[in-house]
Design a protein around this motif. Sequence first.
Motif, PDB file in Angstrom:
ATOM      1  N   GLU A  92      -8.995  -3.146  -7.004  1.00 25.76           N
ATOM      2  CA  GLU A  92      -8.242  -4.388  -6.832  1.00 25.76           C
ATOM      3  C   GLU A  92      -7.827  -4.936  -8.191  1.00 25.76           C
ATOM      4  OE1 GLU A  92     -10.992  -6.884  -4.731  1.00 25.76           O
ATOM      5  OE2 GLU A  92     -10.366  -6.126  -2.760  1.00 25.76           O
TER       6      GLU A  92
ATOM      7  N   VAL B 195     -12.615   1.256  -3.611  1.00 28.06           N
ATOM      8  CA  VAL B 195     -11.755   0.089  -3.452  1.00 28.06           C
ATOM      9  C   VAL B 195     -11.400  -0.423  -4.846  1.00 28.06           C
ATOM     10  CG1 VAL B 195     -11.481  -2.218  -2.485  1.00 28.06           C
ATOM     11  CG2 VAL B 195     -12.923  -0.540  -1.302  1.00 28.06           C
TER      12      VAL B 195
ATOM     13  N   GLU C  82      -7.246   1.217  -1.498  1.00 27.32           N
ATOM     14  CA  GLU C  82      -8.488   1.641  -0.876  1.00 27.32           C
ATOM     15  C   GLU C  82      -8.338   3.103  -0.478  1.00 27.32           C
ATOM     16  OE1 GLU C  82     -10.023  -0.637   2.321  1.00 27.32           O
ATOM     17  OE2 GLU C  82      -9.824  -2.569   1.284  1.00 27.32           O
TER      18      GLU C  82
ATOM     19  N   GLU D 107     -17.411  -0.689   4.123  1.00 27.78           N
ATOM     20  CA  GLU D 107     -16.489  -0.618   3.006  1.00 27.78           C
ATOM     21  C   GLU D 107     -16.054   0.815   2.716  1.00 27.78           C
ATOM     22  OE1 GLU D 107     -16.297  -3.058  -1.069  1.00 27.78           O
ATOM     23  OE2 GLU D 107     -17.987  -1.683  -0.967  1.00 27.78           O
ATOM     24  N   ALA D 108     -14.788   0.966   2.347  1.00 22.52           N
ATOM     25  CA  ALA D 108     -14.273   2.275   1.949  1.00 22.52           C
ATOM     26  C   ALA D 108     -15.035   2.758   0.717  1.00 22.52           C
ATOM     27  CB  ALA D 108     -12.782   2.178   1.650  1.00 22.52           C
TER      28      ALA D 108
END
Length: 239
Positions: A17, A15, A39, A11-12
Amino acid sequence: MPWDNTATVSEAPIVAEGLNHWFGTGEARKQAIFDVSMEVAKGSLTILMGPSGSGKTTVLTLMGCLRNVQHGSVRLLGSELNGASEAHQVQLRQRLGFIFQAHNLHESLTAEQNVLMGLQVHGRGDPTRQRMAAQHMLRLVGLEDRVSYLPGNLSGGQKQRVAVARALVSNPAIVFADEPTAALDKESGANVVRMLKELGHQRGTTTVMVTHDNRILDMADRIVTLEEGRIVSDRKGNG
């Protein structure tokens, strides 16, 4: 309702959203951020741009664990911030570096002592090693001859460079910077950004920076533009 807090290895580091945010209460409540999703890649330099009041600093503080996430998701270093306890947020902040336009130095402490605070809050290392690290960072920002100076005896640009050294001395995973070059001349500002870029290349340090400084745009890996709380442009930089 908090989002799932299960981290993935790939995973970055950041992130976001469906991020929405409001200020005020009752009839004065006003939405400032609208459905922001992005991201941020590890080791990259991402610049947030936009006119005053566009929401870029609000996005920075939400991603940087300095403001509670009201709606949507921010995963910072694999941890969900929406619904995170204050204790967990404090732990996360210890892995971050912050540089603000206002240098926020302690006026009664020397340049070296101000930088040392960036290590002592983490309790890292013995005092001798901490002093060596602080002096090394001050050399990197060109202040090796100002280590014993109080802030009152430093120029505005020199104070900002002390603040940069303080933010970077603990080798943070992510640096959040709000107008870090505003008080610096062209050469000093470029040197600060080059240092952040170098940390990205050498250590994988990720930087998210709010700026109006067009002089440093060429060094960005990515430039995200906000207007009225919305992302209106997201483009690759030349960095």
